[in-house]
Scaffold this active site. Structure first.
Site, short mmCIF file in Angstrom:
data_model
loop_
_atom_site.label_atom_id
_atom_site.label_comp_id
_atom_site.label_asym_id
_atom_site.label_seq_id
_atom_site.Cartn_x
_atom_site.Cartn_y
_atom_site.Cartn_z
N ASP A 166 -2.10 11.59 -12.94
CA ASP A 166 -2.99 10.63 -13.48
C ASP A 166 -4.33 10.27 -12.66
OD1 ASP A 166 -1.68 9.04 -11.77
OD2 ASP A 166 -2.02 7.18 -13.25
N GLU A 167 -4.67 11.03 -11.51
CA GLU A 167 -5.58 10.52 -10.74
C GLU A 167 -6.59 11.58 -10.22
OE1 GLU A 167 -5.18 8.30 -6.68
OE2 GLU A 167 -3.17 8.21 -7.79
N ASP A 209 -8.61 6.74 -12.50
CA ASP A 209 -7.32 6.51 -12.33
C ASP A 209 -6.78 6.05 -13.70
OD1 ASP A 209 -4.69 6.04 -11.65
OD2 ASP A 209 -5.19 4.09 -10.69
MG LIG Z 1 -2.73 5.28 -12.56
#
Ligand SMILES: [Mg+2]
Length: 358
Positions: A107-108, A9
């Site tokens: 973003d993961e 993350d």
């Molecule tokens: Mg994040």
């Protein structure tokens, strides 16, 4: 053999990318979102840098409130093409580390590294290498959780942020989750949290101790999920999404350059290299893009959607070089160039389907 899953993350992703692009913003409260218009603006915060979070600013907060909490913060509108390009570069790094990647959001991502690490010690080293490479190549930090399943890995990545690395040994899943508040359990939203609170169930450990039939009575099908999740059980596999895949190539020049021939040569090589990868993978791309970063770190991306999906080097080279041309009018030196092939798809869908019938 227990599985080994990583959840990666990125930390305060949009804000971190903005700080990277504007080095003078590093260490300062940065708020990405709507225009605050001196506290009268509408809309919400998309991401706040960790410096801004110290003022109590967080995602989804009305921008007017964020402004009141810190009038001196840097407020900037989201630049999604830039974040997509940074995300593509990060996902590319992740895919280099493991062939099994599920991108969950911009973003993961989850990585299944069961074949790459034999225990959590090795998993931790593997995760540290990923963090290093993302920091080195993209100047961004991330937090990683390692566990025997997706649910616990995701909770672990959130455990120590930013720049964290949390490993949960197989067998410790339940104990790791137990002290956390129920809202930290994946799938527990504000509504479920309220109901659980009324039942005086505040921690995941307390939830794990509630008989499953009671939970089913209260929550229906969701009750079974809550029971298993609270006990650290999650058998779900990674869902690899083909569409989300992209190929990215970037090069930072040894010295910032205004040598157009050199820049075009690099783009040509990167395009050829990426097409070879497509051909090996028996796939094609629909979208071709470039990235240019000037000496002052200002970054531009440009993309073109092709009429026909392709993996032909000449077509891709002509497209990337064409997209690059307008940037040569700029007087600044170029620091980095990159290409991106996206919207990947199997080379011949129809042929594949026919083969399945034979
Ligand atoms: Mg994040």
């Amino acid at each position: 053999m227990p599985r080994i899953i990583l959840h990666v993350d990125m930390d305060a992703f949009f804000a971190s990318v903005e700080q990277r692009e504007h080095p003078e913003w590093k260490g300062l409260p940065v708020v990405v979102g709507a225009d605050p218009k001196l506290g009268k603006g509408r809309g919400v915060v998309a991401t706040a840098s960790y410096e801004a979070r110290k003022f109590g600013i967080h995602s989804a907060m009305p921008i007017s409130r964020a402004y009141k909490l810190c009038t001196t913060a840097i407020f900037t509108r989201p630049n999604f093409p830039l974040y997509l390009s940074a995300s593509g570069a990060v996902m590319d790094i992740l895919r280099k580390f493991s062939g099994k990647v599920e991108q969950v959001s911009i973003d993961e991502a989850y990585l299944d590294i069961s074949n790459k690490a034999s225990d959590m010690n090795e998993a931790a080293k593997f995760a540290a290498a990923i963090k290093n490479e993302i920091l080195e190549k993209e100047q961004l930090t991330c937090s990683i959780g390692a566990a025997s399943n997706k649910l616990v890995a995701k909770t672990a990545s959130d455990f120590r942020k930013p720049d964290g690395l949390t490993v949960v040994e197989p067998g410790n899943e339940k104990a790791f989750l137990a002290p956390l508040p129920v809202r930290k359990l994946l799938g527990v939203g504000p509504k479920t949290e309220m109901v659980l609170e009324e039942l005086e169930i505040n921690t995941i450990g307390e939830l794990a101790g509630v008989p499953v039939d009671l939970l089913i009575q209260q929550f229906g099908k969701m009750g079974l999920y809550l029971h298993e999740a609270a006990n650290g059980i999650d058998e779900s596999d990674l869902e690899e999404t083909y569409e989300a895949k992209s190929i990215n190539r970037n090069l930072t020049f040894e010295h910032d350059t205004r040598d157009n021939t050199l820049v075009l040569q690099v783009i040509e090589e990167m395009s050829r290299d990426a097409c070879e990868l497509l051909q090996e993978d028996k796939s094609t791309c629909r979208t071709v893009g470039i990235k240019v970063r000037f000496e002052d770190f200002e970054t531009h991306t440009k993309e073109k959607t092709l009429a026909e999906p392709t993996n032909d080097p000449t077509t891709v080279q002509n497209t990337t070089k064409g997209l690059m041309q307008p940037f040569f009018a700029d007087k600044r030196k170029i620091r980095l160039v990159g290409i991106r092939l996206a919207h990947l798809q199997p080379q011949d869908n129809r042929q594949k389907r026919v083969q399945e019938y034979i």
